[in-house]
Design an enzyme around this catalytic site. Structure first.
Site, PDB file in Angstrom:
ATOM      1  CG  HIS A  52      -1.937   1.066   1.240  1.00 22.84           C
ATOM      2  ND1 HIS A  52      -3.167   0.912   1.835  1.00 22.84           N
ATOM      3  CD2 HIS A  52      -1.943   2.330   0.735  1.00 22.84           C
ATOM      4  CE1 HIS A  52      -3.878   2.025   1.694  1.00 22.84           C
ATOM      5  NE2 HIS A  52      -3.135   2.903   1.035  1.00 22.84           N
ATOM      6  NE  ARG A  54      -1.862   5.047   4.125  1.00 23.50           N
ATOM      7  CZ  ARG A  54      -1.979   3.790   4.526  1.00 23.50           C
ATOM      8  NH1 ARG A  54      -0.909   3.017   4.571  1.00 23.50           N
ATOM      9  NH2 ARG A  54      -3.155   3.297   4.873  1.00 23.50           N
ATOM     10  CD  GLU A  83      -3.821  -2.684   0.749  1.00 24.36           C
ATOM     11  OE1 GLU A  83      -4.614  -3.632   0.524  1.00 24.36           O
ATOM     12  OE2 GLU A  83      -3.479  -2.344   1.896  1.00 24.36           O
ATOM     13  CB  THR A 118      -3.874   2.577   9.582  1.00 25.70           C
ATOM     14  OG1 THR A 118      -3.914   1.314   8.900  1.00 25.70           O
ATOM     15  CG2 THR A 118      -4.935   2.598  10.675  1.00 25.70           C
ATOM     16  CG  HIS A 209      -7.161  -2.858   8.922  1.00 26.06           C
ATOM     17  ND1 HIS A 209      -6.895  -2.442  10.206  1.00 26.06           N
ATOM     18  CD2 HIS A 209      -6.676  -1.881   8.115  1.00 26.06           C
ATOM     19  CE1 HIS A 209      -6.302  -1.263  10.185  1.00 26.06           C
ATOM     20  NE2 HIS A 209      -6.145  -0.905   8.912  1.00 26.06           N
TER      21      HIS A 209
END
Length: 266
Positions: A52, A54, A83, A118, A209
């Site tokens: 993921h 960012r 993702e 998150t 998660h």
């Protein structure tokens, strides 16, 4: 006697290596090595790798995405899942991976803000449908599966499918927080009902998660047809004590346990 288990096909384990990158980024020595971590997890039997990235690159960097994709070419039977928010930087990775001929099997759309600590909620329908639809269509044109990060809302499953999603990924932190409390069964029932709603329309289900070795097996026994779990924080934390290989193998054991026949008197 009747046998009960989650579904007829076993759930895949995709290891999220974000936390390896987070630790690496606290120094300038390149250790721990994200590529080595991914390779060890794949060698131990993980069916996929998730990242993921960012926009602030506080853990996974752009270079990691392309290097991991190149690594995945050596593992053609495994999947690479990227993702992130398609309204921020995710689509850049989708386009660049495609242009470079690098593998990308699944793209998970997550509605997080740029500075968010998150991921903590799913997409909202019908509000998000109009802006998601053309982006989902573009990903599909590149031959990549699309999963939408979603809260366990049965009524939202048809909306996710209508906008073009191949799968949904259930945001499971509410279940993890309720684990070991009197609220666990009630919270878990939300995921069961959402899973049933997805199964009724042949919408694939992923989950992730804060799933861990304590709560994973029961979740998979209860929720129908979970095709993949993406686990990062807990698995990498366990790997600090057990090592990558042992940690992956124990998560695979948890998955196997969920699919062992469970018999009860009629």
């Amino acid at each position: 006697m009747t046998a009960t288990h989650a579904s007829s096909s076993k759930t895949a384990l995709s290891v999220n290596v974000n936390k390896v990158a987070l630790l690496r980024n606290t120094r300038h020595l390149g250790i721990p090595d994200v590529l080595r971590a991914a390779r060890l997890c794949l060698e131990a039997g993980a069916q996929g790798i998730t990242v993921h990235p960012r926009p602030d690159e506080r853990h996974i960097r752009s270079s990691d995405v392309y290097e991991l994709a190149a690594l995945m070419k050596d593992w053609p039977d495994r999947e690479f899942n990227v993702e992130g928010n398609p309204l921020h930087n995710l689509m850049t990775f989708v386009r660049n991976l495609s242009a470079r001929g690098l593998p990308l099997h699944q793209c998970t759309f997550v509605p997080d803000s740029e500075g968010q600590f998150t991921s903590d909620h799913g997409w909202n329908f019908p509000d998000d449908a109009e802006r998601l639809k053309p982006l989902i269509d573009e990903v599909h044109r590149r031959g990549v599966r699309v999963s939408l990060f979603m809260d366990p809302l049965p009524q939202a499953m048809a909306a996710a499918q209508a906008v073009g999603a191949d799968r949904v990924e259930f945001y499971t932190e509410t279940y993890a927080r309720a684990w070991g409390t009197a609220e666990k069964d009630r919270v878990l029932s939300n995921f069961v009902h959402a899973g049933q709603a997805a199964a009724a329309i042949n919408l694939g289900v992923n989950a992730g998660h804060d799933l861990n070795r304590d709560n994973l097996t029961e979740f998979l026994r209860a929720v129908p047809g979970v095709r993949e779990v993406s686990i990062g924080h807990a698995l990498i934390s366990d790997a600090l004590e057990l090592g990558y290989s042992a940690a992956v193998k124990d998560y695979l054991r948890c998955i196997d346990d969920a699919f062992e026949p469970r018999f009860k008197p009629e």
